[in-house]
Design an enzyme around this catalytic site. Structure first.
Site, short mmCIF file in Angstrom:
data_model
loop_
_atom_site.label_atom_id
_atom_site.label_comp_id
_atom_site.label_asym_id
_atom_site.label_seq_id
_atom_site.Cartn_x
_atom_site.Cartn_y
_atom_site.Cartn_z
N CYS A 2 2.95 -10.17 -14.55
CA CYS A 2 3.45 -11.13 -15.53
C CYS A 2 4.98 -11.20 -15.47
CB CYS A 2 3.01 -10.70 -16.92
SG CYS A 2 3.56 -11.80 -18.22
N HIS A 20 -4.86 -15.97 -18.50
CA HIS A 20 -3.63 -15.21 -18.72
C HIS A 20 -2.65 -16.02 -19.58
CE1 HIS A 20 -0.37 -12.37 -17.13
NE2 HIS A 20 0.34 -13.37 -17.63
N GLU A 21 -2.48 -17.29 -19.23
CA GLU A 21 -1.53 -18.14 -19.96
C GLU A 21 -2.00 -18.42 -21.39
OE1 GLU A 21 1.42 -18.63 -18.70
OE2 GLU A 21 0.64 -17.59 -16.95
N HIS A 81 -1.14 -15.64 -23.62
CA HIS A 81 0.26 -15.71 -24.05
C HIS A 81 0.41 -16.62 -25.27
CE1 HIS A 81 2.60 -13.45 -21.20
NE2 HIS A 81 2.18 -14.11 -20.16
ZN ZN Z 1 2.31 -13.64 -18.17
#
Ligand code: ZN
Length: 177
Positions: free
Chosen positions: A94, A141-142, A145
């Protein structure tokens, strides 16, 4: 174009939940441009979510381009995963966890292999598509976030501690050099 600052773990800003986008006007378009410029201007960066950036109000946006030659820009707004299939357990890194400051840190994270995503594009048009493998991993993953999570939150406490120690140690070394 001025690039946006990428927050580095454990910056409190990384725990923010993104705000739903309702206004796709000029100001929003300018922000999307700036996010793409930041993504393309950051080495080895596949994608960025607005909550990773030093923005006062992080909207629910992620910019992604998984091509080698920067020819496949994709912007997902207000995205959600509506179906999941299968499983993968691949290495993840990341930009907000060491990678952007020269401390390449990675760990295996369990994700769905295939996901169905409903979202809007940068102009507010509806999107509905399936993604799999690396692309699916990246979107998951995004979207984490945008809910205030980093991939470390998926690890066992032992693995997480080990990575956090490594990060802290390398950061001290960078400062000493
Ligand atoms: Zn990330």
């Amino acid at each position: 174009m001025e690039l946006l600052n990428i927050l580095e773990y454990p910056a409190p800003g990384l725990k923010r939940k993104a705000k739903k986008v309702t206004d796709f006007g000029k100001q929003f378009q300018a922000l999307v441009e700036q996010m793409f410029a930041t993504k393309y201007g950051t080495e080895s960066c596949a994608a960025l979510a607005a909550t990773q950036l030093d923005l006062p109000d992080a909207p629910h946006v992620t910019v992604i381009d998984l091509s080698r030659d920067n020819t496949a820009p994709m912007c997902l707004v207000n995205a959600e995963i509506v179906e999941r299939e299968g499983e993968q357990n691949e290495e993840e890194g990341c930009m907000s966890v060491g990678c952007n400051i020269g401390i390449p840190t990675h760990a295996k994270v369990k994700r769905a292999y295939k996901i169905r995503v409903k979202a809007q594009d940068r102009f507010g048009n509806a999107l509905d598509f399936w993604a799999e493998e690396y692309f699916a991993k990246c979107i998951q993953h995004e979207l984490d976030h945008l809910q205030g999570k980093v991939y470390l939150d998926h690890l066992s406490s032992i693995k997480r501690e080990r990575l956090e120690k490594k990060l802290a140690k390398e950061k001290t070394r960078l400062i000493d050099d």
